[in-house]
Design a protein around this motif. Sequence first.
Motif, short mmCIF file in Angstrom:
data_model
loop_
_atom_site.label_atom_id
_atom_site.label_comp_id
_atom_site.label_asym_id
_atom_site.label_seq_id
_atom_site.Cartn_x
_atom_site.Cartn_y
_atom_site.Cartn_z
N PHE A 44 -2.41 10.60 -14.95
CA PHE A 44 -1.67 9.45 -14.45
C PHE A 44 -2.11 9.10 -13.02
O PHE A 44 -2.35 7.94 -12.70
N LEU A 45 -2.21 10.12 -12.17
CA LEU A 45 -2.61 9.88 -10.78
C LEU A 45 -4.03 9.36 -10.69
O LEU A 45 -4.32 8.45 -9.89
N ILE A 46 -4.93 9.89 -11.49
CA ILE A 46 -6.32 9.42 -11.46
C ILE A 46 -6.41 8.00 -12.00
O ILE A 46 -7.13 7.16 -11.46
N GLY A 47 -5.66 7.70 -13.05
CA GLY A 47 -5.62 6.33 -13.56
C GLY A 47 -5.10 5.36 -12.52
O GLY A 47 -5.63 4.26 -12.32
N THR A 48 -4.06 5.77 -11.81
CA THR A 48 -3.51 4.93 -10.73
C THR A 48 -4.54 4.76 -9.63
O THR A 48 -4.71 3.66 -9.07
N THR A 49 -5.27 5.83 -9.31
CA THR A 49 -6.33 5.76 -8.29
C THR A 49 -7.39 4.74 -8.68
O THR A 49 -7.84 3.94 -7.85
N ILE A 50 -7.79 4.77 -9.94
CA ILE A 50 -8.81 3.83 -10.42
C ILE A 50 -8.32 2.39 -10.25
O ILE A 50 -9.07 1.52 -9.78
N ILE A 51 -7.08 2.14 -10.63
CA ILE A 51 -6.52 0.79 -10.47
C ILE A 51 -6.51 0.39 -9.00
O ILE A 51 -6.91 -0.73 -8.64
N LEU A 52 -6.04 1.28 -8.14
CA LEU A 52 -5.97 0.98 -6.70
C LEU A 52 -7.35 0.72 -6.11
O LEU A 52 -7.53 -0.19 -5.29
N LEU A 53 -8.33 1.54 -6.49
CA LEU A 53 -9.69 1.34 -5.98
C LEU A 53 -10.25 -0.01 -6.42
O LEU A 53 -10.86 -0.74 -5.64
N PHE A 54 -10.03 -0.33 -7.67
CA PHE A 54 -10.54 -1.60 -8.19
C PHE A 54 -9.84 -2.77 -7.50
O PHE A 54 -10.50 -3.72 -7.07
N LEU A 55 -8.51 -2.71 -7.38
CA LEU A 55 -7.78 -3.79 -6.71
C LEU A 55 -8.17 -3.91 -5.25
O LEU A 55 -8.31 -5.02 -4.72
N GLY A 56 -8.35 -2.77 -4.59
CA GLY A 56 -8.74 -2.78 -3.18
C GLY A 56 -10.11 -3.39 -2.97
O GLY A 56 -10.37 -4.02 -1.95
N GLU A 57 -10.98 -3.22 -3.93
CA GLU A 57 -12.34 -3.74 -3.80
C GLU A 57 -12.43 -5.21 -4.20
O GLU A 57 -13.26 -5.94 -3.67
N THR A 58 -11.61 -5.64 -5.12
CA THR A 58 -11.75 -7.00 -5.66
C THR A 58 -10.71 -7.98 -5.14
O THR A 58 -10.79 -9.16 -5.45
N THR A 59 -9.72 -7.51 -4.39
CA THR A 59 -8.69 -8.39 -3.84
C THR A 59 -8.48 -8.04 -2.37
O THR A 59 -9.13 -7.17 -1.82
N ASP A 60 -7.51 -8.71 -1.77
CA ASP A 60 -7.17 -8.43 -0.39
C ASP A 60 -6.17 -7.28 -0.27
O ASP A 60 -5.74 -6.94 0.83
N PHE A 61 -5.81 -6.69 -1.37
CA PHE A 61 -4.83 -5.60 -1.39
C PHE A 61 -5.43 -4.36 -0.73
O PHE A 61 -6.47 -3.86 -1.13
N GLN A 62 -4.78 -3.89 0.32
CA GLN A 62 -5.25 -2.71 1.06
C GLN A 62 -4.64 -1.45 0.43
O GLN A 62 -3.48 -1.13 0.67
N ALA A 63 -5.43 -0.76 -0.35
CA ALA A 63 -4.90 0.38 -1.10
C ALA A 63 -5.68 1.66 -0.85
O ALA A 63 -5.48 2.64 -1.56
N SER A 64 -6.53 1.69 0.16
CA SER A 64 -7.40 2.85 0.34
C SER A 64 -6.62 4.13 0.61
O SER A 64 -6.95 5.19 0.06
N ARG A 65 -5.56 4.06 1.43
CA ARG A 65 -4.77 5.27 1.71
C ARG A 65 -4.05 5.76 0.45
O ARG A 65 -3.99 6.95 0.19
N LEU A 66 -3.49 4.81 -0.29
CA LEU A 66 -2.82 5.19 -1.54
C LEU A 66 -3.80 5.78 -2.53
O LEU A 66 -3.49 6.75 -3.22
N ALA A 67 -5.00 5.20 -2.59
CA ALA A 67 -6.01 5.70 -3.52
C ALA A 67 -6.44 7.11 -3.14
O ALA A 67 -6.58 7.98 -4.01
N VAL A 68 -6.63 7.36 -1.85
CA VAL A 68 -7.02 8.70 -1.40
C VAL A 68 -5.91 9.70 -1.73
O VAL A 68 -6.18 10.79 -2.27
N PHE A 69 -4.67 9.33 -1.43
CA PHE A 69 -3.55 10.21 -1.74
C PHE A 69 -3.46 10.48 -3.25
O PHE A 69 -3.29 11.62 -3.68
#
Length: 152
Positions: free
Chosen positions: A90-115
Amino acid sequence: MALPIDSTTITHGIQLAVAPVFLLTAVSGMIGAVAGRLARIIDRARQVEDRARASSDAEFLARAYAELAELRTRGQLANGCIGLLTFCAFLIGTTIILLFLGETTDFQASRLAVFGFLAGVASFLLALVCFLAETLIATRLLNFHMLEHGRR
């Protein structure tokens, strides 16, 4: 949060998000292995219970109850392992979503993705500890049975 249509950005986002997918592959393999062990634990417990019900020998019943206690512990460890692996996935799936959103949108999710990624790896490591503990108990039980029957 507008999605840019820039194919280079989307391609880079997919490349970035694919790295944690390899951990998901390991997690799915582990879940399969542990689920198989859990099924064998349950089958053995049913077999021991059936034999205990049919016996009135006090010595046999004492050994059966001791083995059932070990099997219960092994089952709890296997269940804990599966729970940790599921949480990891679940956490890795969430990380994948956050990384993709952070890269393709203005959504800043790098800290959440790292966590999320680090928590997923920690969960995977804890699952490995449960798996090791379960296999050590199984091996100890196997050695006990071999000694009991006079084999080395």
